[in-house]
Scaffold this motif. Structure first.
Motif, PDB file in Angstrom:
ATOM      1  N   MET B 279     -40.714   2.764   4.258  1.00 31.56           N
ATOM      2  CA  MET B 279     -40.442   1.497   2.876  1.00 31.56           C
ATOM      3  C   MET B 279     -39.372   1.629   2.699  1.00 31.56           C
ATOM      4  N   ALA B 280     -38.083   2.413   2.781  1.00 34.74           N
ATOM      5  CA  ALA B 280     -37.198   2.970   2.565  1.00 34.74           C
ATOM      6  C   ALA B 280     -36.626   2.268   4.224  1.00 34.74           C
ATOM      7  N   LYS B 281     -37.493   2.117   5.246  1.00 35.13           N
ATOM      8  CA  LYS B 281     -36.678   1.736   6.566  1.00 35.13           C
ATOM      9  C   LYS B 281     -37.305   0.717   6.306  1.00 35.13           C
ATOM     10  N   LYS B 282     -38.347  -0.217   5.988  1.00 38.82           N
ATOM     11  CA  LYS B 282     -38.452  -1.495   6.089  1.00 38.82           C
ATOM     12  C   LYS B 282     -37.644  -2.136   5.463  1.00 38.82           C
ATOM     13  N   GLN B 283     -37.216  -1.868   3.846  1.00 35.73           N
ATOM     14  CA  GLN B 283     -35.547  -2.922   2.989  1.00 35.73           C
ATOM     15  C   GLN B 283     -34.372  -2.687   4.105  1.00 35.73           C
ATOM     16  N   GLU B 284     -34.348  -1.600   4.327  1.00 33.35           N
ATOM     17  CA  GLU B 284     -32.808  -0.905   5.197  1.00 33.35           C
ATOM     18  C   GLU B 284     -32.516  -1.967   6.433  1.00 33.35           C
ATOM     19  N   LEU B 285     -34.120  -2.469   7.911  1.00 34.43           N
ATOM     20  CA  LEU B 285     -34.387  -3.215   8.137  1.00 34.43           C
ATOM     21  C   LEU B 285     -34.205  -4.746   8.353  1.00 34.43           C
ATOM     22  N   VAL B 286     -34.744  -5.054   6.821  1.00 33.90           N
ATOM     23  CA  VAL B 286     -34.705  -6.774   6.285  1.00 33.90           C
ATOM     24  C   VAL B 286     -33.589  -7.572   6.126  1.00 33.90           C
ATOM     25  N   ALA B 287     -32.604  -6.007   5.077  1.00 34.50           N
ATOM     26  CA  ALA B 287     -31.514  -6.238   4.276  1.00 34.50           C
ATOM     27  C   ALA B 287     -30.747  -6.337   5.196  1.00 34.50           C
ATOM     28  N   ARG B 288     -30.562  -5.172   6.525  1.00 37.66           N
ATOM     29  CA  ARG B 288     -29.553  -6.149   7.913  1.00 37.66           C
ATOM     30  C   ARG B 288     -29.559  -7.126   8.535  1.00 37.66           C
ATOM     31  N   LEU B 289     -30.618  -7.214   8.942  1.00 38.26           N
ATOM     32  CA  LEU B 289     -31.921  -8.672   9.323  1.00 38.26           C
ATOM     33  C   LEU B 289     -31.667 -10.027   8.342  1.00 38.26           C
ATOM     34  N   ALA B 290     -31.334  -9.997   6.738  1.00 33.39           N
ATOM     35  CA  ALA B 290     -30.923 -11.038   6.727  1.00 33.39           C
ATOM     36  C   ALA B 290     -29.451 -11.164   6.382  1.00 33.39           C
ATOM     37  N   ALA B 291     -28.856 -10.344   6.109  1.00 38.75           N
ATOM     38  CA  ALA B 291     -27.120 -10.268   7.202  1.00 38.75           C
ATOM     39  C   ALA B 291     -26.692 -11.152   7.672  1.00 38.75           C
ATOM     40  N   LYS B 292     -27.195 -10.670   8.846  1.00 39.53           N
ATOM     41  CA  LYS B 292     -27.184 -11.297  10.229  1.00 39.53           C
ATOM     42  C   LYS B 292     -27.601 -12.471  10.074  1.00 39.53           C
ATOM     43  N   ALA B 293     -28.259 -13.071   9.559  1.00 46.78           N
ATOM     44  CA  ALA B 293     -28.403 -14.417   9.920  1.00 46.78           C
ATOM     45  C   ALA B 293     -27.908 -15.590   8.715  1.00 46.78           C
ATOM     46  N   LYS B 294     -27.113 -14.656   8.099  1.00 42.67           N
ATOM     47  CA  LYS B 294     -25.593 -15.349   7.199  1.00 42.67           C
ATOM     48  C   LYS B 294     -26.397 -17.229   7.508  1.00 42.67           C
ATOM     49  N   PRO B 295     -27.658 -16.708   6.472  1.00 38.03           N
ATOM     50  CA  PRO B 295     -28.005 -17.794   5.994  1.00 38.03           C
ATOM     51  C   PRO B 295     -27.801 -18.304   4.865  1.00 38.03           C
ATOM     52  N   GLN B 296     -27.829 -19.915   4.670  1.00 36.23           N
ATOM     53  CA  GLN B 296     -27.143 -20.592   2.915  1.00 36.23           C
ATOM     54  C   GLN B 296     -28.385 -20.504   2.831  1.00 36.23           C
ATOM     55  N   SER B 297     -30.027 -20.404   2.872  1.00 38.20           N
ATOM     56  CA  SER B 297     -31.096 -20.947   2.137  1.00 38.20           C
ATOM     57  C   SER B 297     -31.806 -19.792   2.460  1.00 38.20           C
ATOM     58  N   VAL B 298     -32.470 -18.921   1.897  1.00 39.49           N
ATOM     59  CA  VAL B 298     -33.814 -17.910   2.766  1.00 39.49           C
ATOM     60  C   VAL B 298     -35.300 -18.192   2.126  1.00 39.49           C
ATOM     61  N   TRP B 299     -36.270 -18.414   2.783  1.00 43.05           N
ATOM     62  CA  TRP B 299     -37.835 -18.431   2.281  1.00 43.05           C
ATOM     63  C   TRP B 299     -38.364 -17.488   2.150  1.00 43.05           C
ATOM     64  N   ASP B 300     -39.223 -17.151   1.092  1.00 44.37           N
ATOM     65  CA  ASP B 300     -40.267 -16.080   1.123  1.00 44.37           C
ATOM     66  C   ASP B 300     -41.044 -16.279   1.504  1.00 44.37           C
ATOM     67  N   LEU B 301     -41.471 -16.482   2.802  1.00 47.36           N
ATOM     68  CA  LEU B 301     -43.617 -17.141   3.118  1.00 47.36           C
ATOM     69  C   LEU B 301     -44.359 -15.876   2.414  1.00 47.36           C
ATOM     70  N   GLY B 302     -44.844 -15.721   1.834  1.00 46.88           N
ATOM     71  CA  GLY B 302     -45.810 -14.305   1.231  1.00 46.88           C
ATOM     72  C   GLY B 302     -45.144 -13.297   0.384  1.00 46.88           C
ATOM     73  N   ALA B 303     -44.250 -13.558  -0.465  1.00 43.85           N
ATOM     74  CA  ALA B 303     -43.526 -13.097  -0.946  1.00 43.85           C
ATOM     75  C   ALA B 303     -43.988 -11.922  -2.214  1.00 43.85           C
ATOM     76  N   ASN B 304     -45.245 -12.416  -2.688  1.00 43.83           N
ATOM     77  CA  ASN B 304     -45.748 -11.522  -3.604  1.00 43.83           C
ATOM     78  C   ASN B 304     -45.092 -11.677  -4.507  1.00 43.83           C
ATOM     79  N   ASN B 305     -44.722  -9.778  -5.281  1.00 42.46           N
ATOM     80  CA  ASN B 305     -43.761 -10.078  -6.532  1.00 42.46           C
ATOM     81  C   ASN B 305     -42.556 -10.295  -5.861  1.00 42.46           C
ATOM     82  N   GLY B 306     -42.227 -10.736  -5.565  1.00 40.63           N
ATOM     83  CA  GLY B 306     -40.635 -10.533  -4.701  1.00 40.63           C
ATOM     84  C   GLY B 306     -39.282  -9.539  -4.662  1.00 40.63           C
ATOM     85  N   HIS B 307     -40.250  -8.449  -3.962  1.00 35.00           N
ATOM     86  CA  HIS B 307     -39.289  -7.716  -4.006  1.00 35.00           C
ATOM     87  C   HIS B 307     -38.482  -7.127  -2.210  1.00 35.00           C
ATOM     88  N   PHE B 308     -39.373  -8.094  -1.573  1.00 33.96           N
ATOM     89  CA  PHE B 308     -38.028  -8.249   0.032  1.00 33.96           C
ATOM     90  C   PHE B 308     -37.049  -9.572  -0.186  1.00 33.96           C
TER      91      PHE B 308
END
Lengths: 73, 470
Positions: B279-308
Motif C-alpha cells: 500500500m505504501a509503495k502504491k501511494q508513493e507511485l501514485v504521488a510520483r506519477l501525479a506530480a509527473k503529469a503536471k495536471p491542472q485538473s485531476v479526475w479519480d474514477l472509482g475513487a472509493n472514499n478518496g484516499h488516492f
C-alpha cells in the motif's frame, strides 16, 4: 437628510419569470399563518427564558436559535 | 437577440431568466446583466449590502466589474466577470449531505436576503456549485428586491429541487436522488408524495411542504383557465410569516438524515487488497506519477472514499474530483472533507457504465461527463477489472473512453490471478481470453504512449502511466 433615490420608485407589480404556481401560493399563505404563530410563540418563549436566566444570573440557558452557518458534514 | 461572434459563446444553460445571461469571450466567463435587472442589481450591490455580506461569508461567488462590451447591447445594463468554478457538478451527482448542504445554503441566503429587503427569485439546485469544498451560489442574478406581502415565488422550486429529493433519500432510498436526472426542474411533488412512506404524513413539516403542497397544486391546477389564479396572485404573506416559513424549512432540512442501514461510518471501506508495505509503495507511485503529469485538473474514477484522490491532489498541488458509483463511499468522502476542511477534493456519485448524459433543452443545458473534460490527469485504480469483467467491456472500448476523457492516465491493471478478479469470476463463465497485460497494452497502445509500466511490489498488480496520442 439623505433619502435614497430608490425610495421614490413605486412598488410595481413585478411578474416572476418562474411560475410560482397557484397551489403553491395558496398553500404558502395558509401554512404561513400556522408557522407564523408557532414562530411567534417560540420567540416569546425564548425571551422569557433569557429574562429568567438573566434574573437568576445563570447564563447557562441556550438561546433558542439555531446556528445558520452550520453544514451537516 | 443577435448571434454570438465566433470568439463569444452564450452558455446554453443560461436562457430562462431575462435578467441576464452567461457568455464566454476568449475563454473568459462573463455575465451580461440586463437593463430589466438594473434596480435589483443596484440594491444587491449597495455598499455594505447583501452582496458584500454573501461574498464575505463565502455564500455567493465573487465577481469583478468588466468592460461593458455587451453580447446583446439592446438589453445590456452592465457586464460582470464571475469567479470560475473549476468543475461544474449536478445535483444527481451529489451525495445526500451535499444536497442537504446546498439546501441549507439556499435557505440561509434567503434569510439574509430578507434582512436586506431582497429575496431569491429562484431556487434551482443547479445554481449551487461546490467551490473549495463548500457549496456556493453561482447565480448572482437570483436575488431580487423584496416587496412586503409578496409570496415567495421560489417556494415550489425549493420543495421540488431540494426538500422532495432529500426526503425521498432519507425516508425511502438514497438512490432516488437519480430522479433529479429525469426531472430537470426537480421532483414533481405529486410523485414525491406517492413515493414517500405514509409515516411522513405524521411529520407536520413534510405533511405540509410536500403532501399538502402536492394536493394544493392538484386542486388549483385548472385555476388559470377559470380565472381564479389571478386572485391567488394577490395573496399576501407578511415578512414575519415568510421568515417563519423559511425558518421551518431550515429546521425540516436539518432534521433529515441518512445513513446506510446497519453500517457505522467508521467501519465502512476499511478493507483493501494490499498489505501495509505494498500500500505504501502504491501511494508513493501514485504521488510520483501525479506530480509527473503536471495536471491542472485531476479526475479519480472509482475513487472509493478518496484516499488516492487526496494523494494525487497533494502531489500535483491541484484539486481533484473523486467519482464513485457507491453513494455510501461518496457520502463518507464528503463528510471527511467537511471535517478536515479540505478545499481540494470534490466527491461525486457516478456510474461509469452509464455516466451523466447531456440533458435539458437541445441536450445543452447540462453537460455530459465527457463534455466537462478532458481532464489533464485521469486515474483508474482498482477499477479496470470491474469494467472489463463485471460489465463485459473490451479493452478497446475502455481505451477509447479514457482517451476521450484524459490527457494523461494512471491505470492499475489487476490480473486474473488476483483475489478480487477471482471473486468476480467465481460465479460466471470466463469469457475474457484477452484479459491479460498483453491484451491491455495492445488496446491502450493504439490510443496512448505507454510511458511507464511498474509492478507494485508485494502484489500482482501493475501500474501504467499513459499519455494520450493526439
Amino acid at each position: 437628510m439623505m433619502i435614497p433615490l430608490e425610495s421614490f420608485h413605486l412598488a410595481e407589480p413585478v411578474l416572476a419569470y418562474l411560475d410560482p404556481g397557484t397551489g403553491s401560493i395558496i398553500l404558502q399563505a395558509v401554512v404561513g399563518i400556522v408557522l407564523g404563530a408557532v414562530f411567534a410563540i417560540r420567540m416569546f418563549w425564548s425571551r422569557i427564558c433569557m429574562t429568567v436566566s438573566g434574573i437568576f444570573g445563570k447564563g447557562g440557558m441556550e438561546k433558542d436559535g439555531e446556528d445558520e452557518t452550520e453544514h451537516s458534514g | 437577440m443577435r448571434r454570438s461572434t465566433p470568439a463569444e459563446r452564450r452558455l446554453p444553460s443560461s436562457f430562462r431568466d431575462p435578467s441576464g445571461f452567461l457568455f464566454q469571450r476568449d475563454g473568459t466567463l462573463f455575465r451580461q446583466v440586463n437593463e430589466v435587472y438594473r434596480e435589483d442589481f443596484q440594491r444587491l450591490m449597495r455598499p455594505d449590502g447583501l452582496y458584500d455580506r454573501l461574498v464575505s461569508d463565502r455564500l455567493l461567488v465573487r465577481h469583478e466589474e468588466a468592460p461593458k462590451e455587451f453580447v446583446d447591447p439592446e438589453l445590456g445594463f452592465t457586464v460582470i466577470a464571475p469567479e470560475r468554478v473549476p468543475f461544474i457538478s449536478y445535483p444527481y451527482e451529489w451525495s445526500f449531505s451535499q444536497l442537504k448542504d446546498a439546501a441549507l445554503l439556499t435557505l440561509q441566503i434567503q434569510r439574509l436576503a430578507m434582512e436586506h429587503d431582497m429575496s431569491l427569485k429562484d431556487c434551482s439546485a443547479y445554481n449551487i456549485q461546490f467551490l473549495e469544498g463548500r457549496p456556493v451560489l453561482i447565480d448572482t442574478l437570483s436575488l431580487e428586491r423584496y416587496e412586503e406581502g409578496k409570496p415567495w415565488v421560489a417556494y415550489r422550486q425549493f420543495c421540488q429541487h431540494f426538500l422532495a429529493p432529500l426526503a425521498l433519500m432519507s425516508y425511502q432510498d438514497v438512490r432516488l436522488s437519480q430522479l433529479l436526472r429525469v426531472y430537470i426542474d426537480g421532483v414533481p411533488l405529486d410523485l414525491a408524495s406517492k413515493l414517500l412512506p405514509s409515516r411522513t404524513k405524521w411529520k407536520f413539516s413534510l405533511l405540509t411542504h410536500l403532501h399538502l403542497h402536492a394536493g394544493s397544486q392538484k386542486r388549483h391546477a385548472d385555476d388559470a383557465a377559470t380565472g381564479k389564479s389571478a386572485k391567488a396572485r394577490d395573496a399576501k404573506i407578511s415578512k414575519f410569516r415568510l421568515t417563519a416559513l423559511v425558518d421551518n424549512l431550515q429546521s425540516t432540512v436539518r432534521k433529515l438524515e441518512w445513513k446506510p442501514a446497519g453500517t457505522e461510518w467508521g467501519d465502512y471501506y476499511a478493507d483493501t487488497n494490499y498489505d501495509d508495505q505494498s500500500m505504501a509503495k502504491k501511494q508513493e507511485l501514485v504521488a510520483r506519477l501525479a506530480a509527473k503529469a503536471k495536471p491542472q485538473s485531476v479526475w479519480d474514477l472509482g475513487a472509493n472514499n478518496g484516499h488516492f484522490s487526496r494523494i494525487a491532489a497533494e502531489a500535483a498541488g491541484v484539486a481533484a474530483v473523486a467519482f464513485d458509483i457507491d453513494p455510501v463511499a461518496v457520502e463518507k468522502n464528503y463528510r471527511q472533507i467537511q471535517s478536515d476542511q479540505r478545499k481540494d477534493i470534490l466527491p461525486l456519485v457516478l456510474d461509469l457504465t452509464n455516466p451523466s448524459p447531456s440533458l435539458g433543452w437541445h441536450h445543452r443545458e447540462r453537460d455530459s461527463l465527457a463534455e466537462r473534460g478532458p481532464a489533464d490527469l485521469v486515474m483508474g485504480l482498482a477499477l479496470i477489472h470491474h469494467l472489463a469483467i463485471s460489465n463485459n467491456l473490451p479493452f478497446d472500448h475502455l481505451a477509447r473512453f479514457f482517451h476521450d476523457v484524459g490527457k494523461s492516465v494512471i491505470l492499475e491493471f489487476v490480473p486474473k490471478s488476483d483475489s478480487q478478479v477471482r471473486k468476480l469470476l467465481a460465479t460466471r463463465e470466463d469469457i475474457f481470453p484477452d484479459y491479460h497485460e498483453e491484451g491491455f497494452e495492445a488496446s491502450f497502445g493504439q490510443w496512448f504512449e505507454i510511458e511507464e509500466r511498474i509492478s507494485i511490489e508485494g502484489s500482482e498488480r501493475t501500474l501504467y502511466f499513459l499519455r494520450r496520442k493526439d
